[in-house]
Design an enzyme around this catalytic site. Structure first.
Site, mmCIF file in Angstrom:
data_model
loop_
_atom_site.group_PDB
_atom_site.id
_atom_site.type_symbol
_atom_site.label_atom_id
_atom_site.label_comp_id
_atom_site.label_asym_id
_atom_site.label_seq_id
_atom_site.Cartn_x
_atom_site.Cartn_y
_atom_site.Cartn_z
ATOM 1 N N LYS A 115 26.524 -12.630 14.316
ATOM 2 C CA LYS A 115 27.836 -12.919 14.979
ATOM 3 C C LYS A 115 29.058 -13.500 14.328
ATOM 4 C CE LYS A 115 25.117 -14.125 19.291
ATOM 5 N NZ LYS A 115 25.156 -14.924 20.331
ATOM 6 N N GLU A 199 32.328 -22.346 17.463
ATOM 7 C CA GLU A 199 33.730 -22.064 17.925
ATOM 8 C C GLU A 199 34.104 -23.002 18.879
ATOM 9 O OE1 GLU A 199 32.180 -18.033 18.953
ATOM 10 O OE2 GLU A 199 32.003 -18.640 21.151
ATOM 11 N N ARG A 290 23.084 -2.394 21.967
ATOM 12 C CA ARG A 290 22.153 -1.614 22.701
ATOM 13 C C ARG A 290 22.283 -1.431 24.148
ATOM 14 N NH1 ARG A 290 20.764 -6.433 25.635
ATOM 15 N NH2 ARG A 290 21.378 -8.346 24.655
HETATM 16 P P1 ADP Z 1 21.964 -8.711 28.339
HETATM 17 O O1 ADP Z 1 23.179 -8.915 27.735
HETATM 18 O O2 ADP Z 1 21.497 -7.249 28.149
HETATM 19 O O3 ADP Z 1 21.834 -9.209 29.545
HETATM 20 P P2 ADP Z 1 20.408 -10.845 27.170
HETATM 21 O O4 ADP Z 1 21.130 -11.412 26.401
HETATM 22 O O5 ADP Z 1 20.035 -11.139 28.525
HETATM 23 O O6 ADP Z 1 21.112 -9.062 27.435
HETATM 24 O O7 ADP Z 1 19.033 -10.302 26.625
HETATM 25 C C1 ADP Z 1 18.330 -8.920 27.244
HETATM 26 C C2 ADP Z 1 16.885 -9.253 26.541
HETATM 27 O O8 ADP Z 1 17.007 -9.230 25.100
HETATM 28 C C3 ADP Z 1 16.129 -10.651 27.199
HETATM 29 O O9 ADP Z 1 14.944 -10.180 27.198
HETATM 30 C C4 ADP Z 1 16.532 -11.603 25.931
HETATM 31 O O10 ADP Z 1 15.653 -12.623 25.962
HETATM 32 C C5 ADP Z 1 16.139 -10.408 24.649
HETATM 33 N N1 ADP Z 1 17.095 -10.819 23.580
HETATM 34 C C6 ADP Z 1 18.503 -10.645 23.415
HETATM 35 N N2 ADP Z 1 18.532 -11.050 22.223
HETATM 36 C C7 ADP Z 1 17.863 -11.346 21.655
HETATM 37 C C8 ADP Z 1 17.521 -11.733 20.107
HETATM 38 N N3 ADP Z 1 18.473 -12.059 19.277
HETATM 39 N N4 ADP Z 1 16.353 -12.310 19.761
HETATM 40 C C9 ADP Z 1 15.224 -11.988 20.908
HETATM 41 N N5 ADP Z 1 15.449 -11.412 22.037
HETATM 42 C C10 ADP Z 1 16.461 -11.376 22.276
HETATM 43 P P1 ADP Z 2 23.856 -14.355 23.499
HETATM 44 O O1 ADP Z 2 23.769 -13.671 22.266
HETATM 45 O O2 ADP Z 2 22.846 -15.490 23.792
HETATM 46 O O3 ADP Z 2 24.228 -13.569 24.765
HETATM 47 P P2 ADP Z 2 26.797 -15.214 23.739
HETATM 48 O O4 ADP Z 2 27.554 -15.572 22.375
HETATM 49 O O5 ADP Z 2 26.868 -14.014 24.270
HETATM 50 O O6 ADP Z 2 25.185 -15.504 23.263
HETATM 51 O O7 ADP Z 2 26.973 -16.190 24.783
HETATM 52 C C1 ADP Z 2 26.299 -16.445 25.901
HETATM 53 C C2 ADP Z 2 26.895 -17.383 27.165
HETATM 54 O O8 ADP Z 2 27.249 -18.585 26.712
HETATM 55 C C3 ADP Z 2 28.211 -16.746 27.392
HETATM 56 O O9 ADP Z 2 28.172 -15.822 28.347
HETATM 57 C C4 ADP Z 2 29.066 -18.070 27.858
HETATM 58 O O10 ADP Z 2 28.752 -18.368 29.185
HETATM 59 C C5 ADP Z 2 28.597 -19.058 27.034
HETATM 60 N N1 ADP Z 2 29.441 -19.126 25.929
HETATM 61 C C6 ADP Z 2 29.193 -18.799 24.627
HETATM 62 N N2 ADP Z 2 30.306 -18.834 23.783
HETATM 63 C C7 ADP Z 2 31.251 -19.798 24.428
HETATM 64 C C8 ADP Z 2 32.186 -20.502 24.190
HETATM 65 N N3 ADP Z 2 32.917 -20.451 22.845
HETATM 66 N N4 ADP Z 2 33.035 -21.277 25.152
HETATM 67 C C9 ADP Z 2 32.383 -21.123 26.640
HETATM 68 N N5 ADP Z 2 31.254 -20.499 26.899
HETATM 69 C C10 ADP Z 2 30.654 -19.883 25.887
#
Ligand code: ADP
Ligand code: ADP
Ligand code: MG
Length: 471
Positions: A115, A199, A290
């Site tokens: 990230k 952040e 993906r």
């Molecule tokens: P989407 O944005 O597609 O909804 P999610 O963040 O909910 O993605 O993740 C989709 C699936 O992948 C979930 O089953 C989540 O637990 C798994 N997943 C996503 N990122 C990771 C990661 N870095 N390591 C392990 N599992 C992950």
């Molecule tokens: P993941 O890889 O687990 O999907 P993300 O970085 O996409 O992680 O963040 C998942 C969720 O966490 C976001 O959809 C949002 O709701 C919250 N979030 C992440 N970063 C921030 C931020 N800087 N400020 C507010 N909410 C955040």
């Protein structure tokens, strides 16, 4: 075109990919571990191979999977989501072994999966990024200094995190001190990396993400956005396409930003660029390299089969569409039906599906791998079904969602379905006025009473009688 594809996944997404293969005349190969022997992906694929007794290890074993793919004559591997889908080493191994990885090049996964690197690349490309770290944090003092500079609240995040885990909001220096070691420990355990960054916390943002498609000829297009603001603990529950909260100008601007982001890193195949929105401010958050869980709703509004495009791109073919061919119609909602008890702090509720009756009728799509009699294994994600509804108007898609949730009968386990009906009834949801705080701000929505539907009773009795009679 590809001839034979190994699907390195399980559950509904494996079935989704097998279906695309079937429609394109591509042979599909499933893999499974023993607890998944009766999985629908195993039954539905043209061939299926066991990767051992351990519930998870087989799905996470790059060597074994690539060797199997070569041995049985596959020309490509589709990783789905989760598992190895964002593992750059796996993609690299595929490249080395001459099996196509259905996704971007390994170096792009590496760049965007990290990230902080992704933030650097986006800054360089002129895409606005959430204010915060440049690179990873060195230590707690580094974190405290930076937080002091950008101001609280801040988000402390695992650099290789995903699935809503490894993220903590810190409202003060004291909280940052407490959370710092926790996030590091969570990141190490869950993602095998202790790297963290920080952040600015955007207060009450909307989560807006853009679906991207790119081919090996350098064509990049977007398929408009999804609003994934209905979340619990940073995990999506209900997703919406297009966002009912954007102006056409915002929609075009964000779509364009996502294309810039993808072009900047030489992206290929399907991907999603995630943004946070507050007022008129847009910030890049991360890119998922993906297919996503919620790709379905984009398919419903645009008519584009995203998995089909993924397979075409992997085969070296151009995208079937140019940007000007893409339009959207109506609204789609996706409900992630999780095997969890909303009334008991969303505790997982695995077990046997004693009876499943699928919702149907106009504008309804179900992506699932469950069936009556299926035993949901406790080792995997609790999401067991995706219910997707489509209608021309916002009010109508809500009504259709309520109706489809009522149609569905899923007995033997607890699910989040009844909770989603409460969300659909909330005036703010109906008025399309919500952000990522909607779920935590409305705990009262969990205080509903579950009435047994008369047909649910009748079905339960019929199922019991059938079991008794040995039907
Ligand atoms: P989407 O944005 O597609 O909804 P999610 O963040 O909910 O993605 O993740 C989709 C699936 O992948 C979930 O089953 C989540 O637990 C798994 N997943 C996503 N990122 C990771 C990661 N870095 N390591 C392990 N599992 C992950
Ligand atoms: P993941 O890889 O687990 O999907 P993300 O970085 O996409 O992680 O963040 C998942 C969720 O966490 C976001 O959809 C949002 O709701 C919250 N979030 C992440 N970063 C921030 C931020 N800087 N400020 C507010 N909410 C955040
Ligand atoms: Mg995300």
């Amino acid at each position: 075109m590809l001839k034979k594809v190994l699907i390195a996944n399980r559950g509904e997404i494996a079935v989704r990919i097998i279906r695309a293969c079937a429609e394109m005349g591509i042979r599909s190969v499933a893999i499974y571990t023993e607890p998944d022997r009766y999985g629908l992906h195993v039954k539905r694929a043209d061939e299926a191979y066991s990767l051992g007794d351990d519930p998870i290890a087989g799905y996470l074993d790059p060597q074994k999977i690539v060797s199997l793919a070569k041995q049985v004559g596959c020309d490509a591997i589709h990783p789905g989501y989760g598992f190895l889908s964002e593992n750059a080493e796996f993609a690299r191994l595929c490249e080395e072994q001459g099996v196509r990885f259905i996704g971007p090049k390994s170096e792009v996964i590496h760049k965007m999966g990290d990230k902080t690197q992704a933030r650097d690349s986006m800054r360089a490309a002129g895409v606005p990024v959430t204010p915060g770290s440049e690179g990873n944090l060195k230590d707690l003092d580094d974190a405290l200094a930076l937080a002091g500079e950008i101001g609280y609240p801040v988000m402390l995040k695992a650099t290789s995190g995903g699935g809503g885990r490894g993220i903590r909001r810190c409202d003060s220096a004291d909280e940052l001190r407490t959370q710092y070691p926790r996030v590091i420990s969570e990141a190490t355990k869950a993602f095998g990396s202790a790297e963290v960054f920080l952040e600015k916390c955007i207060v009450n943002p909307r989560h807006i993400e853009v679906q991207i498609l790119a081919d090996s000829q350098g064509n990049v297009i977007h398929l408009y956005e999804r609003d994934c603001s209905i979340q619990r603990r940073n995990q999506k529950l209900i997703e919406i396409a297009p966002s009912p909260q954007l102006t056409p100008e915002q929609r075009n601007y964000i779509g364009g930003l996502a294309v810039t982001a993808a072009e900047a890193v030489g992206y290929e195949n399907a991907g999603t660029v995630e943004f946070l929105l507050t007022g008129n401010e847009v910030y890049f958050m991360e890119m998922n390299t993906r297919v996503q869980v919620e790709h379905t709703i984009t398919e419903q509004i645009t008519g584009v089969d995203i998995v089909r495009e993924q397979l075409r791109v992997a085969a070296g073919l151009p995208l079937s569409y140019r940007q000007q061919d893409i339009s959207y119609r109506g609204f789609a909602l996706q409900f992630r039906i999780n095997a969890e008890d909303p009334k008991n702090d969303f505790l997982p509720s695995f077990g046997r599906v004693s009876h499943y009756y699928a919702p149907g009728g106009p504008g309804v799509r179900v992506d699932t791998a469950i069936y009556t009699g299926y035993e949901i294994p406790p080792y995997y994600d609790s999401m067991c079904l995706k219910l997707v509804v489509w209608a021309l108007q916002w009010e109508d898609v809500i009504a259709r969602g309520e109706r489809a949730l009522d149609d569905m009968r899923l007995h033997g386990i607890r699910t989040t379905a009844s909770y989603y009906k409460q969300i659909l009834q909330h005036p703010d949801f109906r008025a399309a006025d919500f952000n990522t705080s909607f779920v935590p701000e409305h705990p009262e929505l969990l205080q509903y009473s579950e009435k047994k539907h008369p047909t649910e009773m009748a079905l339960a009795i019929a199922t019991a009688l059938a079991a008794h009679a040995g039907w």
